[in-house]
Design a protein around this motif. Sequence first.
Motif, PDB file in Angstrom:
ATOM      1  N   HIS A  23      -2.833  -3.522  -7.937  1.00 50.41           N
ATOM      2  CA  HIS A  23      -2.007  -3.204  -9.451  1.00 50.41           C
ATOM      3  C   HIS A  23      -0.509  -3.856  -9.196  1.00 50.41           C
ATOM      4  CE1 HIS A  23      -1.762  -0.627 -13.141  1.00 50.41           C
ATOM      5  NE2 HIS A  23      -1.249  -1.769 -13.449  1.00 50.41           N
ATOM      6  N   ALA A  45       0.966  -1.286   0.108  1.00 51.61           N
ATOM      7  CA  ALA A  45      -0.208  -0.024  -0.128  1.00 51.61           C
ATOM      8  C   ALA A  45       0.789   1.217   0.057  1.00 51.61           C
ATOM      9  CB  ALA A  45      -0.914  -0.076   1.213  1.00 51.61           C
ATOM     10  N   GLY A  76       2.648   1.507  -3.279  1.00 50.12           N
ATOM     11  CA  GLY A  76       1.475   1.852  -4.435  1.00 50.12           C
ATOM     12  C   GLY A  76       1.317   3.575  -4.379  1.00 50.12           C
ATOM     13  N   ARG A  77       1.063   3.915  -3.126  1.00 50.85           N
ATOM     14  CA  ARG A  77       0.970   5.717  -2.743  1.00 50.85           C
ATOM     15  C   ARG A  77       2.111   6.382  -3.644  1.00 50.85           C
ATOM     16  NH1 ARG A  77      -1.245   3.826   1.987  1.00 50.85           N
ATOM     17  NH2 ARG A  77       0.871   4.185   3.101  1.00 50.85           N
ATOM     18  N   MET A 103       0.145   3.727  -7.602  1.00 52.48           N
ATOM     19  CA  MET A 103      -0.511   2.617  -8.327  1.00 52.48           C
ATOM     20  C   MET A 103      -1.098   2.094  -6.912  1.00 52.48           C
ATOM     21  SD  MET A 103       2.549   0.920 -10.537  1.00 52.48           S
ATOM     22  CE  MET A 103       1.698  -0.709 -10.776  1.00 52.48           C
ATOM     23  N   SER A 104      -2.202   1.197  -7.251  1.00 59.63           N
ATOM     24  CA  SER A 104      -3.022   0.664  -6.147  1.00 59.63           C
ATOM     25  C   SER A 104      -2.026  -0.845  -5.759  1.00 59.63           C
ATOM     26  CB  SER A 104      -4.123   0.046  -6.626  1.00 59.63           C
ATOM     27  OG  SER A 104      -4.302  -1.036  -7.273  1.00 59.63           O
ATOM     28  N   SER A 105      -2.162  -0.984  -4.425  1.00 59.87           N
ATOM     29  CA  SER A 105      -1.692  -2.270  -4.207  1.00 59.87           C
ATOM     30  C   SER A 105      -1.764  -3.529  -4.921  1.00 59.87           C
ATOM     31  CB  SER A 105      -1.794  -2.616  -2.545  1.00 59.87           C
ATOM     32  OG  SER A 105      -3.196  -2.586  -2.173  1.00 59.87           O
TER      33      SER A 105
END
Length: 200
Positions: A46, A34, A37-38, A42-44
Amino acid sequence: MAGGGRRQAPPREDVLAAAMEMIAERGLEKLTMAALGREVGMSSGHLLYYFHSKDELLLRTLEWSEGRLGAERGRLLTRPGTARERLQEYVDLYVPDGHRDPHWTLWLEVWNRSQNAEDDARDRQAAIEGAWHRDLVALLAEGVSRGEFRRVDPDRFASRLRALLDGLAIHVAIGLRGTDRAQVLAHVREFLTDGLYTDV
């Protein structure tokens, strides 16, 4: 239609570089899917699509970091100078910069997780170790052939030297009290003086 689509994911190398930077700045414990991703937008989910697991992300990041170290190692091993000078540069590159050195922090975590890893992951880790070993064997063989080093078996001596380097380097990386980079380099110099160098 231009401008209305989904934002493109960053190149995989950018993700690995961001992961390494997070380890360096915040420590490995802060590197979550997470949080990464931030960092890269990107999302976790993804990230998991690309890497399948955190173990794979860590191993890919280690391989990326090793690729950069390997390029640096290749430059120093092929530059002019004596084999002894280049061996000292190899040792300098090998030993961690200090407590929580990001590359060594990552290396320790990947090896710790490897106890339950699949064969492919273990083979990839062995390839990392093998590259360091082959380069050291070649350098030792060169020094022996030039008469700079004693007539040691390069492969056996490389195994012993790397075992010493690994053991002492782990002490530095974890911040074991009473062990720092300067002390480790002094221990290694003494080992090489006693067992390898001819002009002592």
